[in-house]
Design a protein around this motif. Structure first.
Motif, PDB file in Angstrom:
ATOM      1  N   MET A 290      -3.995 -19.875  -0.839  1.00 30.64           N
ATOM      2  CA  MET A 290      -3.687 -18.591  -1.449  1.00 30.64           C
ATOM      3  C   MET A 290      -4.807 -18.154  -2.382  1.00 30.64           C
ATOM      4  O   MET A 290      -5.311 -18.951  -3.174  1.00 30.64           O
ATOM      5  CB  MET A 290      -2.390 -18.688  -2.246  1.00 30.64           C
ATOM      6  N   THR A 291      -5.191 -16.881  -2.292  1.00 32.23           N
ATOM      7  CA  THR A 291      -6.178 -16.332  -3.218  1.00 32.23           C
ATOM      8  C   THR A 291      -5.613 -15.075  -3.883  1.00 32.23           C
ATOM      9  O   THR A 291      -4.916 -14.284  -3.251  1.00 32.23           O
ATOM     10  CB  THR A 291      -7.502 -15.969  -2.526  1.00 32.23           C
ATOM     11  N   ALA A 292      -5.913 -14.918  -5.150  1.00 28.24           N
ATOM     12  CA  ALA A 292      -5.533 -13.713  -5.904  1.00 28.24           C
ATOM     13  C   ALA A 292      -6.581 -13.523  -6.982  1.00 28.24           C
ATOM     14  O   ALA A 292      -6.494 -14.105  -8.064  1.00 28.24           O
ATOM     15  CB  ALA A 292      -4.147 -13.873  -6.522  1.00 28.24           C
ATOM     16  N   ILE A 293      -7.603 -12.737  -6.684  1.00 32.43           N
ATOM     17  CA  ILE A 293      -8.751 -12.645  -7.594  1.00 32.43           C
ATOM     18  C   ILE A 293      -9.479 -11.325  -7.372  1.00 32.43           C
ATOM     19  O   ILE A 293      -9.377 -10.714  -6.311  1.00 32.43           O
ATOM     20  CB  ILE A 293      -9.709 -13.841  -7.361  1.00 32.43           C
TER      21      ILE A 293
ATOM     22  N   ILE B  55      -3.789 -13.981   1.381  1.00 33.04           N
ATOM     23  CA  ILE B  55      -4.741 -13.203   0.594  1.00 33.04           C
ATOM     24  C   ILE B  55      -4.037 -12.059  -0.127  1.00 33.04           C
ATOM     25  O   ILE B  55      -3.448 -11.178   0.503  1.00 33.04           O
ATOM     26  CB  ILE B  55      -5.852 -12.615   1.492  1.00 33.04           C
ATOM     27  N   ASN B  56      -4.073 -12.070  -1.446  1.00 26.90           N
ATOM     28  CA  ASN B  56      -3.558 -10.949  -2.231  1.00 26.90           C
ATOM     29  C   ASN B  56      -4.699  -9.984  -2.525  1.00 26.90           C
ATOM     30  O   ASN B  56      -5.778 -10.414  -2.950  1.00 26.90           O
ATOM     31  CB  ASN B  56      -2.982 -11.445  -3.558  1.00 26.90           C
ATOM     32  N   ASN B  57      -4.457  -8.684  -2.324  1.00 27.11           N
ATOM     33  CA  ASN B  57      -5.488  -7.733  -2.708  1.00 27.11           C
ATOM     34  C   ASN B  57      -5.450  -7.521  -4.222  1.00 27.11           C
ATOM     35  O   ASN B  57      -4.674  -8.154  -4.939  1.00 27.11           O
ATOM     36  CB  ASN B  57      -5.373  -6.434  -1.913  1.00 27.11           C
ATOM     37  N   ILE B  58      -6.315  -6.649  -4.721  1.00 32.07           N
ATOM     38  CA  ILE B  58      -6.453  -6.465  -6.167  1.00 32.07           C
ATOM     39  C   ILE B  58      -5.397  -5.493  -6.688  1.00 32.07           C
ATOM     40  O   ILE B  58      -5.134  -4.461  -6.091  1.00 32.07           O
ATOM     41  CB  ILE B  58      -7.863  -5.961  -6.513  1.00 32.07           C
ATOM     42  N   LYS B  59      -4.821  -5.836  -7.831  1.00 26.54           N
ATOM     43  CA  LYS B  59      -3.733  -5.040  -8.407  1.00 26.54           C
ATOM     44  C   LYS B  59      -4.252  -3.709  -8.966  1.00 26.54           C
ATOM     45  O   LYS B  59      -5.450  -3.563  -9.246  1.00 26.54           O
ATOM     46  CB  LYS B  59      -3.049  -5.843  -9.509  1.00 26.54           C
ATOM     47  N   PRO B  60      -3.357  -2.729  -9.159  1.00 35.09           N
ATOM     48  CA  PRO B  60      -3.760  -1.406  -9.684  1.00 35.09           C
ATOM     49  C   PRO B  60      -3.963  -1.443 -11.200  1.00 35.09           C
ATOM     50  O   PRO B  60      -3.093  -1.037 -11.978  1.00 35.09           O
ATOM     51  CB  PRO B  60      -2.572  -0.514  -9.290  1.00 35.09           C
ATOM     52  N   LEU B  61      -5.102  -1.918 -11.619  1.00 32.20           N
ATOM     53  CA  LEU B  61      -5.403  -2.088 -13.039  1.00 32.20           C
ATOM     54  C   LEU B  61      -5.208  -0.798 -13.822  1.00 32.20           C
ATOM     55  O   LEU B  61      -4.844  -0.823 -14.999  1.00 32.20           O
ATOM     56  CB  LEU B  61      -6.852  -2.581 -13.184  1.00 32.20           C
ATOM     57  N   GLY B  62      -5.421   0.330 -13.162  1.00 29.37           N
ATOM     58  CA  GLY B  62      -5.295   1.617 -13.837  1.00 29.37           C
ATOM     59  C   GLY B  62      -3.891   1.959 -14.296  1.00 29.37           C
ATOM     60  O   GLY B  62      -3.706   2.908 -15.067  1.00 29.37           O
ATOM     61  N   CYS B  63      -2.889   1.195 -13.833  1.00 29.69           N
ATOM     62  CA  CYS B  63      -1.499   1.448 -14.240  1.00 29.69           C
ATOM     63  C   CYS B  63      -0.977   0.391 -15.195  1.00 29.69           C
ATOM     64  O   CYS B  63       0.228   0.359 -15.488  1.00 29.69           O
ATOM     65  CB  CYS B  63      -0.585   1.510 -13.001  1.00 29.69           C
ATOM     66  N   TYR B  64      -1.833  -0.499 -15.671  1.00 32.17           N
ATOM     67  CA  TYR B  64      -1.387  -1.569 -16.552  1.00 32.17           C
ATOM     68  C   TYR B  64      -1.327  -1.083 -17.991  1.00 32.17           C
ATOM     69  O   TYR B  64      -2.032  -0.126 -18.366  1.00 32.17           O
ATOM     70  CB  TYR B  64      -2.310  -2.781 -16.393  1.00 32.17           C
TER      71      TYR B  64
END
Length: 366
Positions: free
Chosen positions: A178-181, A224-233
């Motif tokens: 698993m990857t999340a990065i 594989i996890n894609n990148i989270k929506p940082l703009g909504c954090y």
């Protein structure tokens, strides 16, 4: 929160309780072609950042740590472990689904423990990313390439003591990786003057090099996890106009990378035989928790803009969850536990969306 929103939140919590974590363990695959969902894996190896770090940063000289309360308030025993949440991470729920033990942090293991563990190891490191310099302003962390180096050392120094050559090959081929990065690369190095396409291409190039390294080491099944929506954090929406709305240009830049990533992984299914990629659209999962529109503030049943810790948050750079911070009394009413990381409830809802609804996780085909 008004009475209507409160009642809706209560309804959601009751529904989630009825679903129960045991349903994740007992769920049956809906379709035969979703081989990764239906598989039984001997081990889970985790590579990533703070979304899935299970305590590696506890042992590193860095400012980015979570080995103190109120982190871990809803974890087993109410103990802070180094997970950036009030409880379990999405990596923990993946382990639970496949009947594996929660994956221990590599840096916290003795050499004897490394020699005896065959069910997986977690190499993830908070604040780090795909690029080697990401997060270094905060101190030491384990970049993507370093994490793959450590996995290589695990094979050479530890796993080879437990398996014969053919058995080791089988173990690695049947294990789940698993990857999340990647979000920290955007947090530290991307700005509005950066060419989003060029930045995405650079990240993708470096990312795929490490995926190929894992493949050469024997990995055949990837989650594989894609990148989270940082703009909504919370750390972002506290500064937007109107306050609480997403930073759309930043999310757009991240979505460019995510689109390129998915296409590249589909191509890799042709390049590598007997290799599977499960693509998790974590980006749209987190957007979906906000409601029908990513900028529709308050449309969710949960608090979508403010973190639980600290319970009073003004969006300042140094206003985060730290030793002595007071957290909200009900983390399950929030999507975010701190300004950068989801609550255990949000992570649990991810598991439901991934394993049961199949709306987030998909096995890629060429």
């Amino acid at each position: 929160m008004d009475m209507h929103s409160f009642l809706n939140s209560c309804f959601l919590l009751v529904l989630l309780c009825l679903l129960n974590i045991s349903t994740i363990n007992s769920a049956k695959p809906l379709k035969q072609e979703t081989v990764l969902f239906g598989g039984k894996f001997p081990a889970l190896y985790v590579i990533g950042d703070s979304l899935v770090d299970s305590g590696n940063n506890n042992y590193l000289a860095t400012k980015v740590k979570s080995n103190f309360t109120p982190y871990g308030s809803d974890f087993e025993g109410g103990k802070a472990t180094g997970r950036f949440s009030n409880g379990k991470t999405i990596a923990d729920y993946i382990a639970i689904y496949y009947g594996l033990p929660l994956v221990p942090a590599y840096m916290g293991l003795s050499e004897e423990e490394k020699n005896n563990i065959t069910t997986g190891i977690n190499y993830a490191s908070a604040s780090c990313g795909i690029l080697p310099d990401t997060g270094k302003l905060m101190g030491k962390c384990l970049s993507l390439s370093v994490q793959v180096d450590l996995f290589k050392e695990t094979i050479a120094n530890n796993l080879k003591k437990n398996f014969k050559k053919s058995e080791l090959r089988k173990h690695l081929a049947e294990s789940l990786f698993m990857t999340a990065i990647g979000v920290n690369d955007y947090a530290f190095f991307f700005n509005m003057t950066t060419d989003a396409n060029e930045f995405a291409n650079k990240l993708l190039h470096d990312y795929l090099i490490q995926i190929e390294r894992l493949h050469k080491l024997g990995a055949r099944k990837f989650f594989i996890n894609n990148i989270k929506p940082l703009g909504c954090y919370p750390n972002m929406v506290a500064k937007t106009v109107p306050r609480g709305s997403c930073n759309d240009p930043l999310n757009l830049a991240i979505s460019i990378f995510n689109t390129k990533l998915r296409k590249s992984l589909s191509h890799m299914t042709q390049k590598f035989i007997k290799t599977s990629f499960l693509y998790s659209d974590y980006f749209n999962y987190m957007l979906g928790l906000r409601g029908p529109s990513s900028n529709q503030v308050g449309s969710s049943l949960l608090n979508v803009t403010s973190p639980c810790c600290p319970d009073v948050y003004d969006g300042g750079l140094i206003t985060s969850c730290s030793p002595g911070s007071i957290a909200c009394k009900a983390p399950d009413t929030h999507i975010f536990f701190d300004p950068f990381h989801p609550t255990q409830l949000a992570n649990y809802m991810y598991a439901i969306a991934c394993f049961h609804e199949r709306s987030i996780c998909h096995v890629l085909k060429n």
